[in-house]
Design a protein around this motif. Structure first.
Motif, short mmCIF file in Angstrom:
data_model
loop_
_atom_site.label_atom_id
_atom_site.label_comp_id
_atom_site.label_asym_id
_atom_site.label_seq_id
_atom_site.Cartn_x
_atom_site.Cartn_y
_atom_site.Cartn_z
N ILE A 100 -89.87 9.21 48.33
CA ILE A 100 -89.14 8.37 49.27
C ILE A 100 -89.22 8.95 50.67
CG2 ILE A 100 -86.85 7.52 49.91
CD1 ILE A 100 -86.20 7.31 46.94
N VAL A 101 -89.08 10.27 50.79
CA VAL A 101 -89.20 10.93 52.10
C VAL A 101 -90.61 10.73 52.65
CG1 VAL A 101 -89.21 13.16 53.28
CG2 VAL A 101 -87.38 12.61 51.66
N PHE A 102 -91.64 10.96 51.83
CA PHE A 102 -93.02 10.78 52.30
C PHE A 102 -93.27 9.34 52.73
CE2 PHE A 102 -94.59 14.49 49.43
CZ PHE A 102 -94.21 15.40 50.40
N ASP A 103 -92.76 8.39 51.96
CA ASP A 103 -92.96 6.99 52.30
C ASP A 103 -92.33 6.66 53.65
OD1 ASP A 103 -93.66 4.12 51.16
OD2 ASP A 103 -91.65 3.98 52.01
N THR A 104 -91.13 7.19 53.90
CA THR A 104 -90.45 6.93 55.17
C THR A 104 -91.20 7.57 56.33
OG1 THR A 104 -88.34 6.90 53.98
CG2 THR A 104 -88.25 7.05 56.38
N LEU A 105 -91.66 8.81 56.15
CA LEU A 105 -92.42 9.47 57.20
C LEU A 105 -93.67 8.68 57.54
CD1 LEU A 105 -92.13 13.19 56.04
CD2 LEU A 105 -91.00 12.16 58.03
N GLN A 106 -94.34 8.17 56.52
CA GLN A 106 -95.55 7.37 56.76
C GLN A 106 -95.21 6.08 57.49
OE1 GLN A 106 -98.86 7.26 53.83
NE2 GLN A 106 -98.39 5.11 53.61
N ARG A 107 -94.13 5.44 57.09
CA ARG A 107 -93.73 4.18 57.73
C ARG A 107 -93.34 4.41 59.18
NH1 ARG A 107 -88.68 2.42 57.92
NH2 ARG A 107 -88.07 3.73 56.17
N LEU A 108 -92.76 5.56 59.49
CA LEU A 108 -92.33 5.87 60.86
C LEU A 108 -93.47 6.38 61.73
CD1 LEU A 108 -88.88 7.56 60.11
CD2 LEU A 108 -89.27 5.28 61.05
N ARG A 183 -96.72 25.43 61.57
CA ARG A 183 -95.30 25.13 61.44
C ARG A 183 -95.09 24.15 60.29
NH1 ARG A 183 -92.32 25.37 67.15
NH2 ARG A 183 -90.74 26.87 66.51
N VAL A 184 -93.99 24.36 59.58
CA VAL A 184 -93.63 23.49 58.46
C VAL A 184 -92.18 23.05 58.64
CG1 VAL A 184 -93.26 23.36 55.96
CG2 VAL A 184 -95.27 24.56 56.86
N ILE A 185 -91.92 21.78 58.37
CA ILE A 185 -90.56 21.26 58.37
C ILE A 185 -90.20 20.95 56.93
CG2 ILE A 185 -89.01 19.42 59.13
CD1 ILE A 185 -90.73 19.07 61.59
N HIS A 186 -89.20 21.66 56.42
CA HIS A 186 -88.73 21.36 55.07
C HIS A 186 -87.44 20.56 55.17
CE1 HIS A 186 -88.19 21.74 50.74
NE2 HIS A 186 -86.90 21.76 51.05
N ILE A 187 -87.41 19.42 54.47
CA ILE A 187 -86.23 18.56 54.46
C ILE A 187 -85.74 18.45 53.03
CG2 ILE A 187 -85.29 16.32 55.16
CD1 ILE A 187 -87.86 15.87 56.77
N ASP A 188 -84.44 18.60 52.81
CA ASP A 188 -83.90 18.32 51.49
C ASP A 188 -84.23 16.89 51.12
OD1 ASP A 188 -82.91 20.81 51.11
OD2 ASP A 188 -80.80 20.29 51.24
N SER A 189 -84.52 16.65 49.85
CA SER A 189 -84.96 15.32 49.45
C SER A 189 -83.81 14.35 49.23
CB SER A 189 -85.82 15.41 48.19
OG SER A 189 -85.09 15.98 47.12
N ASN A 196 -88.57 9.25 63.35
CA ASN A 196 -89.65 10.23 63.39
C ASN A 196 -89.14 11.55 63.95
OD1 ASN A 196 -92.04 11.72 64.16
ND2 ASN A 196 -93.18 9.83 63.94
N MET A 197 -89.52 12.65 63.32
CA MET A 197 -89.06 13.97 63.74
C MET A 197 -90.20 14.90 64.14
SD MET A 197 -85.94 14.71 61.06
CE MET A 197 -86.93 14.35 59.61
N ASP A 198 -91.37 14.34 64.43
CA ASP A 198 -92.53 15.18 64.74
C ASP A 198 -92.31 16.07 65.95
OD1 ASP A 198 -93.83 14.09 62.61
OD2 ASP A 198 -95.27 12.91 63.77
N GLN A 282 -78.21 14.97 65.66
CA GLN A 282 -79.52 14.39 65.39
C GLN A 282 -80.08 14.83 64.05
OE1 GLN A 282 -78.85 15.79 68.55
NE2 GLN A 282 -78.45 13.73 69.31
N TYR A 283 -79.85 16.10 63.67
CA TYR A 283 -80.59 16.66 62.54
C TYR A 283 -79.70 17.18 61.41
CZ TYR A 283 -84.21 16.61 66.13
OH TYR A 283 -85.09 16.22 67.12
N GLY A 284 -78.41 16.88 61.43
CA GLY A 284 -77.56 17.42 60.36
C GLY A 284 -76.40 16.54 59.94
N LEU A 285 -76.46 15.25 60.21
CA LEU A 285 -75.38 14.34 59.85
C LEU A 285 -75.30 14.19 58.33
CD1 LEU A 285 -73.20 12.21 60.61
CD2 LEU A 285 -75.06 10.53 60.76
N VAL A 286 -74.08 14.26 57.77
CA VAL A 286 -73.89 14.06 56.34
C VAL A 286 -73.14 12.76 56.13
CG1 VAL A 286 -73.90 16.52 55.80
CG2 VAL A 286 -71.74 15.40 56.30
N SER A 287 -73.41 12.13 54.99
CA SER A 287 -72.81 10.81 54.72
C SER A 287 -71.29 10.89 54.64
CB SER A 287 -73.38 10.25 53.41
OG SER A 287 -73.13 11.14 52.33
N GLY A 288 -70.75 12.04 54.22
CA GLY A 288 -69.31 12.18 54.12
C GLY A 288 -68.59 12.05 55.45
#
Length: 421
Positions: A100-108, A183-189, A196-198, A282-288
């Motif tokens: 799902i993450v890969f699909d979103t990155l590709q779509r963006l 450089r590598v960006i690791h995102i929790d799935s 886009n976060m490039d 921008q980079y750490g919002l949680v749904s809670g």
């Protein structure tokens, strides 16, 4: 009858006083001529001055356009083979999440590479139509051009007893060993990527950049490992793995309050004072956050008003975190959901309630995730666990209580799927 005398014409420069020289310049100072003409333009000058002042005022008060994103970087000339997003999957639900993450990155429109770590005992040979793990691995490779990296899953003991479960989340630290990338960006799935976060690939040099775990502020300043921008290094990888093994063998104590915190603890111990801190809005919002009544920790001040739509518009991603609710691939226990839904601002719980924007956004985040899980992975959400949880007498019950059931429901492409509300 008297004869009228002709008028005496002024003397003209360079002439012999002949009327034939009518267009010659009179013998009069030029500056006097200019001043005489300007007197006729006095009123016009006033209007011109007012017009110019008006134009200047409008120019100074205009709303300046936002600066273009990273004008010093020409994205079309970047060698994107040097940058990558990484995901790891140690179970079937997280494998789908990674896709799902890969699909979103590709779509963006992200052009960076993608790396997927997965257990080495999995394979890409599809045995039958229900072999979903192999199907998803193949999809990651063929559709999203992901580099598949089989791993011997690293584990850290969750406690001192022999029957305690083992945490696998430090597998994300394997990204430090991918030294073929700058450089590598690791995102929790367990996130929804929204933008886009490039741009994070081009931060100033730093070993690690992470957002703050703002929900612990101000009592505790801690970095969150839900997103890590890192520069791969074997030295760092070995150091982190040595720290993990020390916890595993009981040589040091870990501050463990949940089974998913080991990587966060390790990262804070090593980089807590040196990491670049990314803005959590921008980079750490949680749904809670959409369920809270108090947003001071997120806003960072006491004067700003909470605007859920603005918060969502600014966020690059949202991390699903609503304990004790399970993760979004597990349905909500009906006995719990009524108490956990974000409350409306005006007359909550009545037929006349209003101001429910937090609730609408929160429910939409979960609904979007479940629909993408269905559409991309052809998987339904797990049934809701029993609530309140039973005693953890068996590994299966322990897993279900943690929101990670052991057997997914598979939806074949030909079968219509309805996602429960």
């Amino acid at each position: 009858m008297a004869v009228r005398k002709p008028p005496i014409l002024p003397y003209r420069r360079g002439s012999d006083a002949s009327e034939a020289d009518f267009f010659d310049i009179p013998d009069e100072p030029c500056w006097a001529i200019v001043k005489r003409q300007l007197r006729h333009l006095k009123q016009l000058r006033t209007w011109l001055a007012l017009f110019a002042l008006t134009i200047l005022t409008l120019f100074l008060r205009r709303e300046k356009p936002p600066p273009p994103p990273l004008p010093h970087i020409d994205f079309d000339r970047v060698d994107w083979s040097r940058y990558a997003y990484s995901q790891y999957a140690t179970s079937s639900p997280y494998l789908c999440n990674a896709l799902i993450v890969f699909d979103t990155l590709q779509r963006l429109g992200s052009r960076a590479q993608r790396v997927l770590f997965y257990p080495e005992n999995w394979d890409v040979l599809v045995d039958d139509t229900r072999d979903r793990d192999s199907q998803l691995l193949t999809m990651a490779q063929e559709k999203y051009n992901a580099l598949l990296v089989p791993i011997d899953v690293q584990m850290v003991k969750a406690g001192s007893g022999p029957n305690e479960s083992w945490d696998k989340s430090i597998s994300k630290l394997l990204a430090f060993g991918e030294t073929e990338f700058d450089r590598v960006i690791h995102i929790d799935s367990d996130v929804s990527v929204l933008q886009n976060m490039d741009e994070l690939f081009f931060l100033p040099h730093t070993q690690v950049a992470m957002p703050r775990a703002y929900w612990n502020l101000p009592e505790k300043k801690q970095l969150s490992s839900l997103l890590i921008v890192l520069e791969p290094s074997f030295k760092e990888w070995y150091a982190l793995m040595d720290s993990a093994r020390a916890i595993e063998y009981g040589q040091v104590e870990a501050n463990v309050s949940s089974r998913y915190k080991y990587d966060m603890e390790l990262m804070n111990e090593r980089y807590g004072d040196t990491a670049m801190v990314l803005p959590h809005r921008q980079y750490g919002l949680v749904s809670g956050e959409f369920r809270r009544d108090e947003h001071r920790a997120f806003l960072g001040n006491e004067y700003e008003e909470w605007d859920p739509e603005k918060a969502l518009a600014e966020a690059k991603l949202v991390h699903f975190s609503d304990w004790p609710l399970p993760k979004p691939w597990v349905m909500w226990p009906q006995e719990l959901i009524a108490d956990m839904l974000p409350k409306c601002k005006v007359k909550p719980g009545t037929p006349h309630e209003s101001g429910c924007k937090d609730r609408e956004i929160w429910k939409k985040l979960y609904d979007d995730f479940r629909r993408r899980r269905r559409d991309i992975c052809k998987l339904l959400s797990y049934p809701a666990p029993n609530w309140p949880p039973r005693d953890k007498n068996s590994p299966a019950e322990a897993e279900a209580a943690e929101g990670a059931p052991v057997a997914p429901q598979v939806a074949t492409p030909a079968t219509p799927v309805e996602i429960p509300a």
